[in-house]
Scaffold this motif. Structure first.
Motif, mmCIF file in Angstrom:
data_model
loop_
_atom_site.group_PDB
_atom_site.id
_atom_site.type_symbol
_atom_site.label_atom_id
_atom_site.label_comp_id
_atom_site.label_asym_id
_atom_site.label_seq_id
_atom_site.Cartn_x
_atom_site.Cartn_y
_atom_site.Cartn_z
ATOM 1 N N UNK A 52 43.175 43.874 24.837
ATOM 2 C CA UNK A 52 43.382 44.004 26.286
ATOM 3 C C UNK A 52 44.136 42.759 26.715
ATOM 4 N N UNK A 53 45.330 42.946 27.289
ATOM 5 C CA UNK A 53 46.226 41.801 27.432
ATOM 6 C C UNK A 53 46.738 41.638 28.858
ATOM 7 N N UNK A 54 46.940 40.361 29.180
ATOM 8 C CA UNK A 54 47.754 40.011 30.331
ATOM 9 C C UNK A 54 49.206 40.082 29.859
ATOM 10 N N UNK A 55 49.996 40.964 30.417
ATOM 11 C CA UNK A 55 51.402 41.019 30.042
ATOM 12 C C UNK A 55 52.266 40.508 31.192
ATOM 13 N N UNK B 294 49.914 39.719 39.787
ATOM 14 C CA UNK B 294 48.921 38.744 40.272
ATOM 15 C C UNK B 294 49.582 37.500 40.846
ATOM 16 N N UNK B 295 50.888 37.383 40.632
ATOM 17 C CA UNK B 295 51.647 36.224 41.102
ATOM 18 C C UNK B 295 51.107 34.917 40.526
ATOM 19 N N UNK C 239 41.198 38.759 37.996
ATOM 20 C CA UNK C 239 41.525 39.939 37.181
ATOM 21 C C UNK C 239 40.665 39.974 35.931
ATOM 22 N N UNK C 240 40.478 38.826 35.296
ATOM 23 C CA UNK C 240 39.662 38.753 34.090
ATOM 24 C C UNK C 240 38.219 39.133 34.393
ATOM 25 N N UNK D 296 45.280 45.216 33.593
ATOM 26 C CA UNK D 296 45.301 45.726 34.956
ATOM 27 C C UNK D 296 44.477 47.000 35.115
ATOM 28 N N UNK D 297 44.507 47.888 34.076
ATOM 29 C CA UNK D 297 43.821 49.179 34.211
ATOM 30 C C UNK D 297 42.306 48.993 34.242
ATOM 31 N N UNK D 298 41.833 47.888 33.655
ATOM 32 C CA UNK D 298 40.388 47.635 33.671
ATOM 33 C C UNK D 298 39.976 46.882 34.933
ATOM 34 N N UNK D 299 40.895 46.146 35.508
ATOM 35 C CA UNK D 299 40.579 45.372 36.718
ATOM 36 C C UNK D 299 40.688 46.200 37.984
ATOM 37 N N UNK D 300 41.229 47.432 37.871
ATOM 38 C CA UNK D 300 41.437 48.264 39.067
ATOM 39 C C UNK D 300 40.130 48.787 39.633
ATOM 40 N N UNK D 301 39.072 48.857 38.809
ATOM 41 C CA UNK D 301 37.780 49.320 39.280
ATOM 42 C C UNK D 301 37.658 50.828 39.336
#
Length: 660
Positions: free
Chosen positions: A70-73, A80-81, A90-91, A233-238
Motif C-alpha cells: 500500500x503506497x503513497x504515490x 494531499x499537497x 492519510x496514513x 488513497x483508497x484506504x484513507x477514503x473511509x
C-alpha cells in the motif's frame, strides 16, 4: 622416484632465480583467485558478473498472494499537497481501514522523526491497532545519512508513545555495496529492533542472523509486478469496498512511498529490467517473501573457495604445458572457459550464494599460472633447444636437427629398436702417418678430413654417431626415418670415398702419401637412443648391425675395394649401380654375406652379366669360372674383379670365402 628425479632436473634447468619468480607468480595467482573481491578495481567486475548470474537465476513468478504493498504515490502527494514528510492523516485513516479488513500483519516503511499536525490522530490509530503492526525505526548510529540527533530524539519518544502489545518498532535499515546496489540482507545491528521481515514473521530458523544474498524475483506479467500495489488513497477514503477487503484479508501489508526519486534502490535485476530501480518497500517485501519461502542461499565455505582457487591455478599451469595442433589445444581451453563461465550460474541456480565467488579472480589466477609455468617451460625448452643444438647440431642434418629442437623430448634418455643403414669409414694407414708428422699437422689434417666426411653425411641426411680416431660412424633411419634413407646412405658411402680421394690429392706439401678411405655399408636392426647420464649423453646406435658394418669396412682391404655394401643394404638402396663381389664370411662371423661395390660408371648390362656368372657358379657351372677369368683378364687394372676371381677359384661350389 623417476618423477621426483625429473622434477629435480626441471628445477635445475629452470634455475633458482626463475624458480623463485615462478613460485611467486603461482602464489600471487592463488591469492588473487581466492581474494579478488578484496582487490582494487576487481570487485566492480566481480559484482557485475554476480548481478548477471542473479538476474539470470531469478525466478519468474506471478504476483505473490501473501504480500501486498500500500503506497503513497505521486498522485497521493498531489492530492494531499504534502511531499515530505508524507501525510500522516492519510496514513492514520488507512491504518484503521486495513486493520478492520483483517490483515495478517502490517509493516510501515515511513520514519516518524519530526513533529506534524496530524501526529495525535496517527498515535491514536497506532495505539488502537488490533493487527500486529511494526513502525519504521532507525538510529543515528546506523543511519547517519537519514537521521540526525534531534530526529533521533523525536523518533525515540514517538515510538515509546505508540508502543503497545500490537504496535512495535522495526528496523528498515538496508545495506548497499560500494556501487549503490542492494544485494544482501543487512547485518544484524545490536540495539536495533528486528528487520521488518523478521518482525512480521518471527522465529524463522535459518534466518536469525542471515546476511546472505536476497533472492530477487522477476514478474511473470509486466503489468502486475511481483506484488500487488495499491494506492493508500483508497484506504484513507473511509468507504467500505468488499473487493478491496479481499485484497487485504490474511495478508502481510507493507506501507511506504512509491515516489519518483524517493527511497529508490538499484538491484541486480536492473540488468533484466532496463536499469529500473526498486523502491525500498519492495526490497523489504522481497526479503519477506524469501523468509516465508524458507529459501536462504547457502554460503560457500572458505575451504571450498580455496579448493576452487587452487584448481583454477592448477588448470592454468597444466594448460600452459599442452602443446600441439589447435584441435588438441582448443578443446582443452574451451572446456575450461565453459567450466569457469557455467559453474557460477549452476551454483546460483541451486541457491548457493555466489557473492564473494572470485570468478574474475579465477581467470586472473589462471592467467598468472599459465604465464608462470609457460614461461618456465619455455625457459626449459630454450635450454633443451640449446642443448640440442650443442649436442646434435654438428651430428645431424639441418632438417632433423630442427625437428628435434621443436620436440626436445626426442633427446630423452631412452632407447628404441630401429632398422637403420649404418656406415663405417676408415682412413688407411693414418696411424703410421701420424707418427711421421708433428702433432699440429696431425690435428690439422684430421680435423679437415673429418669435416669433409661429416659434411658428406649431413648433406645426405645422415646422423653422425661418433668419431673413433680417423674413423667416422654414421647411420640413417634415426632419430627420424625417411623413405629414401637407403638411397641417401648408399650415395653417402660412395661420396665419402670420393671425399677421401679429394683429401689425398689436396694434401699439403711435405705430407707423405695418404691412404684410401674405406667404407662399409649395412642395413639391420639396432637399438638407437641417448645413453649416458643427465649431464653427459651420447646419441648412438648399438647392436649387431654396427659390428657387421665395421667388418665390411675392414673387408675392403682383403677384397681390394674401397666401398662395399651388404645385400641387405643394396636391396633397399633403390640404386642399380651395384657390382656383385660374391659371398664372403666376415672375420669373426659364421653367417656368409653377399657383398657389392658401387660402380656407377659401369653399364647395367655388364653388372647384370657378372651377377649371372656368379649365379651359374653357385649352381656348379664349370664354364662360368672361365668366363669370369676372361672378364678379369680384359680389365687388368681392376683389382677388385681379380680378387673376385681368386676367391671363386678358392671356394667350393655354393661356398663362401672366409676372411681371416
Amino acid at each position: 622416484m623417476p618423477r621426483l628425479k625429473s622434477t629435480r632436473l626441471l628445477a635445475r634447468r629452470i634455475g633458482p632465480a626463475r624458480a623463485v619468480l615462478t613460485a611467486l607468480l603461482l602464489i600471487a595467482g592463488l591469492l588473487i583467485a581466492r581474494h579478488s573481491w578484496s582487490l582494487p578495481f576487481v570487485p566492480a567486475g566481480e559484482r557485475a558478473l554476480y548481478d548477471l548470474r542473479e538476474a539470470w537465476a531469478a525466478p519468474v513468478v506471478e504476483p505473490d498472494p501473501r504480500v501486498v504493498m500500500v503506497v503513497f504515490n505521486d498522485d497521493t502527494l498531489i492530492n494531499t499537497r504534502k511531499r515530505s514528510p508524507l501525510d500522516r492523516g492519510t496514513l492514520a485513516r488507512a491504518l484503521r481501514s486495513i486493520d478492520a479488513m483483517g490483515a495478517k500483519g502490517i509493516g510501515i516503511d515511513i520514519l516518524i522523526d519530526q513533529e506534524q499536525d496530524e501526529d495525535a490522530d496517527l498515535i491514536e490509530a497506532l495505539r488502537g491497532m488490533q493487527t500486529p503492526t511494526y513502525l519504521a525505526y532507525a538510529s543515528f548510529g546506523s543511519n547517519r545519512d537519514q537521521i540526525n540527533e534531534r530526529q533521533q530524539q523525536f523518533l525515540d519518544q514517538f515510538q515509546k508513545t505508540i508502543a503497545t502489545d500490537k504496535t512495535k518498532a522495526t528496523s528498515i535499515r538496508l545495506e548497499v555495496d560500494s556501487d549503490n546496489v542492494v544485494r544482501s540482507w543487512p547485518k544484524v545491528v545490536p540495539g536495533l529492533p528486528p528487520l521488518m521481515a523478521r518482525a512480521l514473521v518471527p522465529d524463522q530458523k535459518g534466518f536469525e542472523n542471515y546476511t546472505g544474498a536476497i533472492r530477487f524475483r522477476q514478474a511473470k506479467f509486466a503489468d502486475y509486478g511481483v506484488y500487488n500495489k495499491l494506492p493508500i488513497d483508497v484506504f484513507a477514503a473511509g468507504v467500505a469496498i468488499p473487493a478491496l477487503a479481499d485484497q487485504i484479508r490474511g495478508k502481510y501489508v507493507l506501507i511506504g512511498g512509491d515516489v519518483i526519486d524517493y527511497d529508490q534502490f538499484e538491484t541486480p535485476l536492473r540488468l533484466a529490467t532496463e536499469g529500473r530501480t526498486m523502491i525500498g518497500l519492495e526490497v523489504h517485501a522481497t526479503i519477506l517473501s524469501q523468509l516465508l519461502d524458507q529459501a536462504p542461499f547457502r554460503p560457500i565455505s572458505r575451504g571450498e573457495l580455496w579448493l576452487i582457487a587452487l584448481s583454477a591455478v592448477l588448470l592454468g599451469a597444466l594448460s600452459s604445458l599442452v602443446s600441439g595442433a589447435w584441435w588438441r589445444v582448443g578443446p582443452v581451453l574451451l572446456i575450461q572457459v565453459a567450466g569457469v563461465t557455467l559453474l557460477p550460474f549452476w551454483l546460483q541456480a541451486r541457491m548457493i550464494d555466489t557473492q564473494g565467488l572470485p570468478v574474475f579472480g579465477w581467470a586472473l589466477g589462471w592467467v598468472l599460472a599459465f604465464v608462470a609455468i609457460g614461461g618456465a617451460a619455455r625457459a626449459v625448452g630454450a635450454e633443451q633447444r640449446k642443448f640440442a643444438q650443442g649436442a646434435l647440431g654438428k651430428y645431424l642434418p639441418r632438417d632433423i636437427a630442427n625437428q628435434i629442437i621443436q620436440d626436445p623430448e626426442q633427446l630423452a634418455l631412452k632407447g628404441e629398436r630401429r632398422e637403420i643403414f649404418v656406415i663405417f669409414s676408415d682412413l688407411e694407414g693414418f696411424t703410421e702417418l701420424s707418427h711421421a708428422l708433428d702433432p699440429q699437422m696431425v690435428a690439422t689434417l684430421l680435423n679437415r678430413y673429418l669435416d669433409l666426411l661429416s659434411d658428406v653425411v649431413l648433406a645426405h641426411g645422415g646422423t653422425i654417431d661418433k668419431f673413433v680416431g680417423d674413423a667416422v660412424v654414421a647411420f640413417w633411419g634415426a632419430p627420424i626415418s625417411r623413405e629414401d634413407d637407403g638411397t641417401r646412405a648408399a650415395r653417402a658411402a660412395y661420396a665419402m670415398w670420393q671425399a677421401g680421394e679429394e683429401f689425398r690429392r689436396t694434401a699439403p706439401p711435405g705430407v707423405p702419401p695418404i691412404g684410401r678411405t674405406r667404407v662399409g655399408l649395412h642395413f639391420g636392426e639396432a637399438i638407437v637412443g641417448n645413453f649416458g647420464g643427465d649431464d653427459r649423453i651420447q646419441y648412438t646406435a648399438l647392436g649387431d648391425s654396427m659390428n657387421t658394418a665395421s667388418r665390411l669396412e675392414a673387408a675392403n682391404k682383403k677384397l681390394h675395394t674401397s666401398v662395399i655394401a651388404s645385400a641387405e643394404a643394396v636391396s633397399r638402396s633403390g640404386l642399380d649401380w651395384w657390382r656383385p663381389l660374391g659371398r664372403i664370411t666376415l672375420r669373426g662371423r659364421a653367417t656368409p654375406v653377399d657383398v657389392f661395390e658401387p660402380a656407377p660408371d659401369v653399364p647395367n648390362g655388364a653388372l647384370s652379366h657378372i651377377q649371372a656368372i656368379l649365379d651359374r657358379l653357385a649352381k656348379g657351372d664349370g664354364g662360368a669360372l672361365a668366363e669370369l677369368e676372361a672378364l678379369a683378364a680384359a680389365s687388368p687394372d681392376d683389382a677388385a674383379l681379380a680378387n673376385l676371381v681368386y676367391r671363386m677359384q678358392s671356394v667350393k661350389t655354393g661356398g663362401s670365402y672366409v676372411l681371416e
